[in-house]
Design a protein around this motif. Sequence first.
Motif, PDB file in Angstrom:
ATOM      1  N   TRP A 141      37.847  54.216  36.990  1.00  0.00           N
ATOM      2  CA  TRP A 141      37.459  53.400  38.140  1.00  0.00           C
ATOM      3  C   TRP A 141      37.076  51.996  37.702  1.00  0.00           C
ATOM      4  O   TRP A 141      37.375  51.020  38.399  1.00  0.00           O
ATOM      5  N   GLN A 142      36.430  51.866  36.551  1.00  0.00           N
ATOM      6  CA  GLN A 142      36.084  50.534  36.048  1.00  0.00           C
ATOM      7  C   GLN A 142      37.339  49.700  35.827  1.00  0.00           C
ATOM      8  O   GLN A 142      37.378  48.505  36.165  1.00  0.00           O
ATOM      9  N   ASP A 143      38.381  50.333  35.248  1.00  0.00           N
ATOM     10  CA  ASP A 143      39.653  49.633  35.022  1.00  0.00           C
ATOM     11  C   ASP A 143      40.272  49.194  36.348  1.00  0.00           C
ATOM     12  O   ASP A 143      40.758  48.062  36.484  1.00  0.00           O
ATOM     13  N   TRP A 144      40.268  50.099  37.314  1.00  0.00           N
ATOM     14  CA  TRP A 144      40.896  49.802  38.612  1.00  0.00           C
ATOM     15  C   TRP A 144      40.186  48.639  39.289  1.00  0.00           C
ATOM     16  O   TRP A 144      40.827  47.705  39.783  1.00  0.00           O
ATOM     17  N   PHE A 145      38.858  48.678  39.330  1.00  0.00           N
ATOM     18  CA  PHE A 145      38.122  47.592  39.982  1.00  0.00           C
ATOM     19  C   PHE A 145      38.283  46.269  39.238  1.00  0.00           C
ATOM     20  O   PHE A 145      38.314  45.197  39.863  1.00  0.00           O
ATOM     21  N   SER A 146      38.395  46.319  37.914  1.00  0.00           N
ATOM     22  CA  SER A 146      38.533  45.070  37.151  1.00  0.00           C
ATOM     23  C   SER A 146      39.839  44.356  37.490  1.00  0.00           C
ATOM     24  O   SER A 146      39.897  43.122  37.488  1.00  0.00           O
ATOM     25  N   THR A 147      40.902  45.128  37.806  1.00  0.00           N
ATOM     26  CA  THR A 147      42.162  44.484  38.198  1.00  0.00           C
ATOM     27  C   THR A 147      42.049  43.826  39.573  1.00  0.00           C
ATOM     28  O   THR A 147      42.882  42.998  39.926  1.00  0.00           O
ATOM     29  N   GLN A 148      41.037  44.203  40.331  1.00  0.00           N
ATOM     30  CA  GLN A 148      40.800  43.596  41.647  1.00  0.00           C
ATOM     31  C   GLN A 148      39.766  42.475  41.574  1.00  0.00           C
ATOM     32  O   GLN A 148      39.340  41.940  42.593  1.00  0.00           O
ATOM     33  N   GLY A 149      39.349  42.130  40.334  1.00  0.00           N
ATOM     34  CA  GLY A 149      38.343  41.091  40.157  1.00  0.00           C
ATOM     35  C   GLY A 149      36.945  41.548  40.521  1.00  0.00           C
ATOM     36  O   GLY A 149      36.077  40.710  40.808  1.00  0.00           O
ATOM     37  N   LEU A 150      36.708  42.856  40.477  1.00  0.00           N
ATOM     38  CA  LEU A 150      35.415  43.416  40.842  1.00  0.00           C
ATOM     39  C   LEU A 150      34.897  44.293  39.705  1.00  0.00           C
ATOM     40  O   LEU A 150      35.633  44.648  38.782  1.00  0.00           O
ATOM     41  N   ALA A 151      33.622  44.640  39.803  1.00  0.00           N
ATOM     42  CA  ALA A 151      33.014  45.556  38.837  1.00  0.00           C
ATOM     43  C   ALA A 151      32.414  46.732  39.596  1.00  0.00           C
ATOM     44  O   ALA A 151      31.780  46.559  40.630  1.00  0.00           O
ATOM     45  N   LEU A 152      32.645  47.930  39.080  1.00  0.00           N
ATOM     46  CA  LEU A 152      32.046  49.115  39.683  1.00  0.00           C
ATOM     47  C   LEU A 152      30.536  49.031  39.504  1.00  0.00           C
ATOM     48  O   LEU A 152      30.051  48.833  38.391  1.00  0.00           O
ATOM     49  N   PRO A 153      29.769  49.128  40.578  1.00  0.00           N
ATOM     50  CA  PRO A 153      28.307  49.032  40.452  1.00  0.00           C
ATOM     51  C   PRO A 153      27.761  50.049  39.452  1.00  0.00           C
ATOM     52  O   PRO A 153      28.220  51.194  39.397  1.00  0.00           O
ATOM     53  N   ALA A 154      26.805  49.630  38.656  1.00  0.00           N
ATOM     54  CA  ALA A 154      26.219  50.528  37.669  1.00  0.00           C
ATOM     55  C   ALA A 154      25.589  51.741  38.348  1.00  0.00           C
ATOM     56  O   ALA A 154      25.651  52.867  37.841  1.00  0.00           O
ATOM     57  N   GLU A 155      24.962  51.507  39.479  1.00  0.00           N
ATOM     58  CA  GLU A 155      24.379  52.602  40.256  1.00  0.00           C
ATOM     59  C   GLU A 155      25.346  52.982  41.373  1.00  0.00           C
ATOM     60  O   GLU A 155      25.508  52.254  42.348  1.00  0.00           O
ATOM     61  N   HIS A 156      26.019  54.099  41.199  1.00  0.00           N
ATOM     62  CA  HIS A 156      26.951  54.568  42.229  1.00  0.00           C
ATOM     63  C   HIS A 156      26.963  56.094  42.231  1.00  0.00           C
ATOM     64  O   HIS A 156      26.693  56.736  41.218  1.00  0.00           O
TER      65      HIS A 156
END
Length: 301
Positions: free
Chosen positions: A205-220
């Motif tokens: 999920w971190q990889d996927w969000f990074s391609t969208q210019g976003l970061a997966l929240p640490a608290e999720h």
Amino acid sequence: MAFIPHIKAIQAFEAAARHQNYAEAAKELFVTPAAIGQHVRHLEAYLGFKLFQRQTHGQNRLIPTAQAESALIDFQRGFAAILAGLDHLRVDETSNQLTITASQAVVSKWLLPLLEDFTTRYPSIRIRLDVSDRLVELSAGQADIGIRCGNGQWANVAKQHLFAEKMVVVCAPTLELMAAQPSDLFQCTFLHDTHPSSVMAFPSWQDWFSTQGLALPAEHKSIAINAPLALIEAAARGQGLALVRYQLVKSDLEQGRLRQLCCDHHYPIDWGYYLVWPQTQEERACVATFRSWLLDAIVND
């Protein structure tokens, strides 16, 4: 034949080295992780040196030493030859039994639905499925043909590219969620695929969000699952969002068990699915028949 000392310890070492942890080796051999560790220690005591560099962090904590790596190849060839001998005892090489190897996810979600057509067309060919997430040694006769997911760089096999792959976001149709943009997903529970791959790590999920210019929240909110089929089932039951291989959920999407989110934000990956068979052996007629049928089935799908 000479007596082979510590054969069970060698088997435990080979499994632990391949999985790089005792827990997965124990599952494969139907023993406890403690038993695997004890076998490895006994083998190390017999040899007089350590077989692994033990890491304190990460899922794969056992790294074979250089000496162990060189012996591991011989052990694996030996076990493969034993299995090939057993197969030769089970069925004569000239028979019409066809052994196909593929991972559990590929067999369950893709191959099985197609096989009914094959068995109807070719009733004289007896299918035997070797379902395993490890790479079966085709050159040693463990299987006649296989379906692999990866970059196509495997030794001692001929190969035929079947189709490419991509990662998609899916959830249950009953999940009340309007997700036009990736950031809309932050409110959901994320299903993390922790299944160890023998090919390469699947995008996270971190990889996927990074391609969208976003970061997966640490608290999720999250659930970690180490089996692709269980991950897909959890998503279908509405327990969260799954980042999965499209080909494994294509039928679920078509049947309405799952729905795809953020359709414009899929994640292409640089490997796909291949049909592989032994490069050095004379091709049996049933292998050629299956390969031709499968390629036609993909074109017509």
